[in-house]
Design a protein around this motif. Structure first.
Motif, PDB file in Angstrom:
ATOM      1  N   SER A 140     -24.347 -68.295  49.286  1.00 63.09           N
ATOM      2  CA  SER A 140     -23.696 -67.824  48.060  1.00 63.09           C
ATOM      3  C   SER A 140     -22.549 -68.727  47.632  1.00 63.09           C
ATOM      4  CB  SER A 140     -23.203 -66.385  48.241  1.00 63.09           C
ATOM      5  OG  SER A 140     -22.115 -66.326  49.138  1.00 63.09           O
ATOM      6  N   SER A 141     -22.083 -69.564  48.540  1.00 64.12           N
ATOM      7  CA  SER A 141     -20.997 -70.493  48.224  1.00 64.12           C
ATOM      8  C   SER A 141     -21.493 -71.893  47.883  1.00 64.12           C
ATOM      9  CB  SER A 141     -20.028 -70.569  49.405  1.00 64.12           C
ATOM     10  OG  SER A 141     -19.451 -69.302  49.615  1.00 64.12           O
ATOM     11  N   GLY A 142     -22.791 -72.090  47.938  1.00 70.38           N
ATOM     12  CA  GLY A 142     -23.350 -73.383  47.573  1.00 70.38           C
ATOM     13  C   GLY A 142     -23.121 -74.476  48.602  1.00 70.38           C
ATOM     14  N   CYS A 143     -22.953 -74.088  49.857  1.00 70.02           N
ATOM     15  CA  CYS A 143     -22.771 -75.086  50.919  1.00 70.02           C
ATOM     16  C   CYS A 143     -24.071 -75.862  51.126  1.00 70.02           C
ATOM     17  CB  CYS A 143     -22.361 -74.414  52.222  1.00 70.02           C
ATOM     18  SG  CYS A 143     -20.760 -73.578  52.120  1.00 70.02           S
ATOM     19  N   ARG A 144     -23.948 -77.087  51.604  1.00 66.91           N
ATOM     20  CA  ARG A 144     -25.124 -77.918  51.835  1.00 66.91           C
ATOM     21  C   ARG A 144     -25.661 -77.792  53.258  1.00 66.91           C
ATOM     22  NH1 ARG A 144     -21.846 -79.368  48.528  1.00 66.91           N
ATOM     23  NH2 ARG A 144     -21.876 -80.694  46.733  1.00 66.91           N
ATOM     24  N   ARG A 145     -24.736 -77.667  54.221  1.00 67.75           N
ATOM     25  CA  ARG A 145     -25.129 -77.543  55.635  1.00 67.75           C
ATOM     26  C   ARG A 145     -24.300 -76.449  56.285  1.00 67.75           C
ATOM     27  NH1 ARG A 145     -24.894 -83.517  55.404  1.00 67.75           N
ATOM     28  NH2 ARG A 145     -27.017 -84.273  55.616  1.00 67.75           N
ATOM     29  N   LEU A 146     -24.922 -75.771  57.249  1.00 67.76           N
ATOM     30  CA  LEU A 146     -24.252 -74.732  58.026  1.00 67.76           C
ATOM     31  C   LEU A 146     -24.524 -74.982  59.499  1.00 67.76           C
ATOM     32  CD1 LEU A 146     -22.825 -71.948  58.430  1.00 67.76           C
ATOM     33  CD2 LEU A 146     -25.088 -70.903  58.114  1.00 67.76           C
ATOM     34  N   ALA A 147     -23.468 -75.139  60.270  1.00 68.89           N
ATOM     35  CA  ALA A 147     -23.592 -75.252  61.728  1.00 68.89           C
ATOM     36  C   ALA A 147     -23.045 -73.970  62.330  1.00 68.89           C
ATOM     37  CB  ALA A 147     -22.821 -76.461  62.243  1.00 68.89           C
ATOM     38  N   LEU A 148     -23.906 -73.225  62.964  1.00 69.32           N
ATOM     39  CA  LEU A 148     -23.492 -71.969  63.592  1.00 69.32           C
ATOM     40  C   LEU A 148     -22.973 -72.252  64.994  1.00 69.32           C
ATOM     41  CD1 LEU A 148     -26.465 -69.987  62.216  1.00 69.32           C
ATOM     42  CD2 LEU A 148     -24.074 -69.451  61.757  1.00 69.32           C
ATOM     43  N   VAL A 149     -21.814 -71.693  65.297  1.00 71.69           N
ATOM     44  CA  VAL A 149     -21.139 -71.910  66.576  1.00 71.69           C
ATOM     45  C   VAL A 149     -20.743 -70.572  67.179  1.00 71.69           C
ATOM     46  CG1 VAL A 149     -20.249 -74.164  65.870  1.00 71.69           C
ATOM     47  CG2 VAL A 149     -18.862 -72.134  65.489  1.00 71.69           C
ATOM     48  N   HIS A 150     -20.135 -70.644  68.348  1.00 75.09           N
ATOM     49  CA  HIS A 150     -19.601 -69.483  69.066  1.00 75.09           C
ATOM     50  C   HIS A 150     -20.709 -68.487  69.364  1.00 75.09           C
ATOM     51  CE1 HIS A 150     -16.211 -66.379  69.672  1.00 75.09           C
ATOM     52  NE2 HIS A 150     -16.384 -67.131  70.758  1.00 75.09           N
ATOM     53  N   HIS A 151     -21.748 -68.999  70.001  1.00 73.37           N
ATOM     54  CA  HIS A 151     -22.905 -68.178  70.342  1.00 73.37           C
ATOM     55  C   HIS A 151     -22.541 -67.175  71.437  1.00 73.37           C
ATOM     56  CE1 HIS A 151     -24.865 -71.282  68.087  1.00 73.37           C
ATOM     57  NE2 HIS A 151     -24.562 -72.192  68.991  1.00 73.37           N
ATOM     58  N   ASP A 152     -23.275 -66.083  71.478  1.00 76.69           N
ATOM     59  CA  ASP A 152     -23.085 -65.100  72.543  1.00 76.69           C
ATOM     60  C   ASP A 152     -23.210 -65.828  73.881  1.00 76.69           C
ATOM     61  OD1 ASP A 152     -23.592 -63.115  74.548  1.00 76.69           O
ATOM     62  OD2 ASP A 152     -24.217 -61.716  72.992  1.00 76.69           O
ATOM     63  N   PRO A 153     -22.238 -65.644  74.786  1.00 73.95           N
ATOM     64  CA  PRO A 153     -22.278 -66.371  76.060  1.00 73.95           C
ATOM     65  C   PRO A 153     -23.501 -66.056  76.923  1.00 73.95           C
ATOM     66  CG  PRO A 153     -20.234 -65.106  75.855  1.00 73.95           C
ATOM     67  CD  PRO A 153     -21.050 -64.840  74.630  1.00 73.95           C
ATOM     68  N   LEU A 154     -24.181 -64.961  76.626  1.00 70.81           N
ATOM     69  CA  LEU A 154     -25.375 -64.615  77.397  1.00 70.81           C
ATOM     70  C   LEU A 154     -26.638 -65.291  76.863  1.00 70.81           C
ATOM     71  CD1 LEU A 154     -24.678 -60.812  78.002  1.00 70.81           C
ATOM     72  CD2 LEU A 154     -24.211 -62.756  79.517  1.00 70.81           C
ATOM     73  N   ARG A 155     -26.530 -65.982  75.727  1.00 67.28           N
ATOM     74  CA  ARG A 155     -27.706 -66.661  75.166  1.00 67.28           C
ATOM     75  C   ARG A 155     -28.064 -67.890  75.996  1.00 67.28           C
ATOM     76  NH1 ARG A 155     -28.719 -63.804  70.956  1.00 67.28           N
ATOM     77  NH2 ARG A 155     -27.268 -63.571  69.243  1.00 67.28           N
ATOM     78  N   THR A 156     -29.336 -68.069  76.188  1.00 66.30           N
ATOM     79  CA  THR A 156     -29.843 -69.250  76.886  1.00 66.30           C
ATOM     80  C   THR A 156     -30.240 -70.306  75.850  1.00 66.30           C
ATOM     81  OG1 THR A 156     -32.124 -68.471  76.820  1.00 66.30           O
ATOM     82  CG2 THR A 156     -30.779 -67.770  78.724  1.00 66.30           C
ATOM     83  N   ASP A 157     -30.543 -71.498  76.321  1.00 65.27           N
ATOM     84  CA  ASP A 157     -31.057 -72.530  75.422  1.00 65.27           C
ATOM     85  C   ASP A 157     -32.353 -72.059  74.762  1.00 65.27           C
ATOM     86  OD1 ASP A 157     -28.933 -74.218  75.938  1.00 65.27           O
ATOM     87  OD2 ASP A 157     -30.042 -75.464  77.368  1.00 65.27           O
TER      88      ASP A 157
END
Length: 92
Positions: free
Chosen positions: A43-60
């Protein structure tokens, strides 16, 4: 808040949970869902989004699954979504 990152080349955003996880009792913990972050970036017209701060229990493997579900270029907005991890390099 979204005006702050309007039309950003790269938005780095918390995406600790999915919407489903968020609704199952993690609301109010001070984190965003993957889907909330994507909606804000689109909605903000961004070109790229990098998601960070994943749940520490998530695996690769979990991050690979999330990448298959939500990653890549979004067809309607053209937003490129990735799940940041160690060693990631983003070229412009």
């Amino acid at each position: 808040m979204r005006s702050f990152f309007r039309e950003a080349d790269l938005l780095i955003h918390d995406g600790q949970y999915t919407d489903q996880e968020y609704r199952s009792g993690r609301s109010g913990w001070g984190h965003s869902s993957v889907e909330q972050a994507i909606a804000a970036a689109e909605s903000s017209g961004c070109r790229r989004l990098a998601l960070v701060h994943h749940d520490p229990l998530r695996t690769d493997a979990d991050l690979d699954d999330l990448t298959r579900q939500h990653g890549g270029v979004r067809s309607k907005s053209g937003l490129h979504v990735c799940f940041a991890r160690e060693g990631l390099a983003i070229a412009f």
